[in-house]
Design a protein around this motif. Sequence first.
Motif, PDB file in Angstrom:
ATOM      1  N   ALA A  64       0.821  -1.212   0.000  1.00 47.35           N
ATOM      2  CA  ALA A  64       0.000   0.000   0.000  1.00 47.35           C
ATOM      3  C   ALA A  64       0.856   1.263   0.000  1.00 47.35           C
ATOM      4  CB  ALA A  64      -0.932  -0.005   1.202  1.00 47.35           C
ATOM      5  N   ALA A  65       2.024   1.200   0.635  1.00 50.52           N
ATOM      6  CA  ALA A  65       2.899   2.374   0.661  1.00 50.52           C
ATOM      7  C   ALA A  65       3.342   2.757  -0.760  1.00 50.52           C
ATOM      8  CB  ALA A  65       4.107   2.110   1.544  1.00 50.52           C
ATOM      9  N   SER A  66       3.564   1.762  -1.610  1.00 48.38           N
ATOM     10  CA  SER A  66       3.924   2.043  -3.001  1.00 48.38           C
ATOM     11  C   SER A  66       2.781   2.731  -3.728  1.00 48.38           C
ATOM     12  CB  SER A  66       4.294   0.761  -3.737  1.00 48.38           C
ATOM     13  OG  SER A  66       5.479   0.223  -3.234  1.00 48.38           O
ATOM     14  N   CYS A  67       1.562   2.307  -3.448  1.00 54.28           N
ATOM     15  CA  CYS A  67       0.392   2.917  -4.078  1.00 54.28           C
ATOM     16  C   CYS A  67       0.254   4.379  -3.669  1.00 54.28           C
ATOM     17  CB  CYS A  67      -0.861   2.123  -3.713  1.00 54.28           C
ATOM     18  SG  CYS A  67      -2.355   2.754  -4.497  1.00 54.28           S
ATOM     19  N   VAL A  68       0.377   4.653  -2.387  1.00 51.94           N
ATOM     20  CA  VAL A  68       0.295   6.035  -1.896  1.00 51.94           C
ATOM     21  C   VAL A  68       1.452   6.863  -2.457  1.00 51.94           C
ATOM     22  CG1 VAL A  68       0.400   7.475   0.180  1.00 51.94           C
ATOM     23  CG2 VAL A  68      -0.970   5.392   0.182  1.00 51.94           C
ATOM     24  N   GLY A  69       2.632   6.278  -2.465  1.00 52.11           N
ATOM     25  CA  GLY A  69       3.796   6.973  -3.013  1.00 52.11           C
ATOM     26  C   GLY A  69       3.644   7.281  -4.491  1.00 52.11           C
ATOM     27  N   PHE A  74       2.967  10.994  -8.952  1.00 55.83           N
ATOM     28  CA  PHE A  74       2.209  11.431 -10.114  1.00 55.83           C
ATOM     29  C   PHE A  74       1.910  12.925 -10.035  1.00 55.83           C
ATOM     30  CE2 PHE A  74      -1.791  12.390 -12.237  1.00 55.83           C
ATOM     31  CZ  PHE A  74      -1.514  11.939 -13.516  1.00 55.83           C
ATOM     32  N   VAL A  75       1.507  13.386  -8.866  1.00 58.34           N
ATOM     33  CA  VAL A  75       1.127  14.792  -8.700  1.00 58.34           C
ATOM     34  C   VAL A  75       2.331  15.718  -8.863  1.00 58.34           C
ATOM     35  CG1 VAL A  75       0.272  16.486  -7.021  1.00 58.34           C
ATOM     36  CG2 VAL A  75      -0.882  14.286  -7.276  1.00 58.34           C
ATOM     37  N   PHE A  76       3.472  15.349  -8.289  1.00 57.50           N
ATOM     38  CA  PHE A  76       4.596  16.275  -8.251  1.00 57.50           C
ATOM     39  C   PHE A  76       5.626  16.090  -9.368  1.00 57.50           C
ATOM     40  CE2 PHE A  76       3.103  16.430  -3.849  1.00 57.50           C
ATOM     41  CZ  PHE A  76       2.906  17.802  -3.750  1.00 57.50           C
ATOM     42  N   ALA A  77       5.788  14.902  -9.905  1.00 59.16           N
ATOM     43  CA  ALA A  77       6.854  14.699 -10.892  1.00 59.16           C
ATOM     44  C   ALA A  77       6.421  13.862 -12.094  1.00 59.16           C
ATOM     45  CB  ALA A  77       8.061  14.037 -10.235  1.00 59.16           C
ATOM     46  N   GLY A  78       5.567  12.891 -11.889  1.00 62.32           N
ATOM     47  CA  GLY A  78       5.276  11.918 -12.935  1.00 62.32           C
ATOM     48  C   GLY A  78       4.653  12.484 -14.189  1.00 62.32           C
ATOM     49  N   TRP A  79       3.750  13.422 -14.025  1.00 61.85           N
ATOM     50  CA  TRP A  79       3.039  13.912 -15.205  1.00 61.85           C
ATOM     51  C   TRP A  79       3.954  14.672 -16.148  1.00 61.85           C
ATOM     52  CZ3 TRP A  79       2.713  19.053 -16.330  1.00 61.85           C
ATOM     53  CH2 TRP A  79       3.031  19.937 -15.306  1.00 61.85           C
ATOM     54  N   VAL A 111       6.012   3.674 -16.509  1.00 63.53           N
ATOM     55  CA  VAL A 111       6.950   3.666 -15.384  1.00 63.53           C
ATOM     56  C   VAL A 111       7.279   5.092 -14.938  1.00 63.53           C
ATOM     57  CG1 VAL A 111       9.130   3.578 -16.646  1.00 63.53           C
ATOM     58  CG2 VAL A 111       8.947   2.476 -14.438  1.00 63.53           C
ATOM     59  N   SER A 112       7.161   6.060 -15.817  1.00 66.69           N
ATOM     60  CA  SER A 112       7.388   7.444 -15.396  1.00 66.69           C
ATOM     61  C   SER A 112       6.210   7.981 -14.601  1.00 66.69           C
ATOM     62  CB  SER A 112       7.668   8.341 -16.597  1.00 66.69           C
ATOM     63  OG  SER A 112       6.507   8.524 -17.370  1.00 66.69           O
ATOM     64  N   LEU A 113       5.029   7.449 -14.827  1.00 73.65           N
ATOM     65  CA  LEU A 113       3.847   7.885 -14.070  1.00 73.65           C
ATOM     66  C   LEU A 113       3.783   7.243 -12.695  1.00 73.65           C
ATOM     67  CD1 LEU A 113       1.100   7.946 -16.824  1.00 73.65           C
ATOM     68  CD2 LEU A 113       2.119   9.898 -15.663  1.00 73.65           C
ATOM     69  N   VAL A 114       4.064   5.955 -12.607  1.00 75.21           N
ATOM     70  CA  VAL A 114       3.965   5.220 -11.334  1.00 75.21           C
ATOM     71  C   VAL A 114       5.209   4.333 -11.158  1.00 75.21           C
ATOM     72  CG1 VAL A 114       1.477   5.274 -11.040  1.00 75.21           C
ATOM     73  CG2 VAL A 114       2.454   3.547 -12.490  1.00 75.21           C
ATOM     74  N   PRO A 115       6.320   4.884 -10.654  1.00 77.31           N
ATOM     75  CA  PRO A 115       7.574   4.133 -10.598  1.00 77.31           C
ATOM     76  C   PRO A 115       7.727   3.201  -9.406  1.00 77.31           C
ATOM     77  CG  PRO A 115       7.950   6.337  -9.817  1.00 77.31           C
ATOM     78  CD  PRO A 115       6.513   6.279 -10.274  1.00 77.31           C
ATOM     79  N   LEU A 116       7.027   3.460  -8.329  1.00 81.68           N
ATOM     80  CA  LEU A 116       7.205   2.633  -7.136  1.00 81.68           C
ATOM     81  C   LEU A 116       6.481   1.304  -7.307  1.00 81.68           C
ATOM     82  CD1 LEU A 116       6.747   5.392  -4.450  1.00 81.68           C
ATOM     83  CD2 LEU A 116       8.870   4.536  -5.428  1.00 81.68           C
ATOM     84  N   GLY A 117       7.105   0.244  -6.867  1.00 79.36           N
ATOM     85  CA  GLY A 117       6.535  -1.089  -7.041  1.00 79.36           C
ATOM     86  C   GLY A 117       6.896  -1.699  -8.379  1.00 79.36           C
ATOM     87  N   LYS A 118       7.843  -1.098  -9.091  1.00 82.74           N
ATOM     88  CA  LYS A 118       8.309  -1.603 -10.386  1.00 82.74           C
ATOM     89  C   LYS A 118       9.777  -1.981 -10.264  1.00 82.74           C
ATOM     90  CE  LYS A 118       4.501  -0.228 -12.474  1.00 82.74           C
ATOM     91  NZ  LYS A 118       3.454  -1.136 -12.743  1.00 82.74           N
TER      92      LYS A 118
END
Length: 124
Positions: A64-69, A74-79, A111-118
């Motif tokens: 779950a921590a990866s999901c929250v992270g 996404f909000v601060f860097a991924g987009w 992977v740039s949008l959601v990098p944690l858990g990859k």
Amino acid sequence: MRTLLNIIWLVLCGFWMAVGYLIAGVICCILIVTIPFGLASFRIARYAFWPFGRTVVDRRDAGAASCVGNVVWFVFAGWWLALGHVLTGVALCLTIVGIPLGIANFKLIPVSLVPLGKEIVEIA
């Protein structure tokens, strides 16, 4: 063939994409709380620098921590990193030689949008 594609990638867009990830990683590591995001950004920078012959897989131990992270990332860097991949991918697809490179750029968007858990692994 992988080496040739990686060299062409490096010259046309890989260096600049890796620099974008490195900048995001440094900014994240300056703030103590966001060090995990910085480390993820550094991992993706290596992948963006030399992508052919590698792939991204989900880590089974991500929770779950990866999901929250990922939401925070996404909000601060991924987009804006994903936007850079979209713009570069479209520009590369305008030429015949650049089509494989453009497709590789589009492959980097998730992977740039959601990098944690990859995890980035070598293709055998």
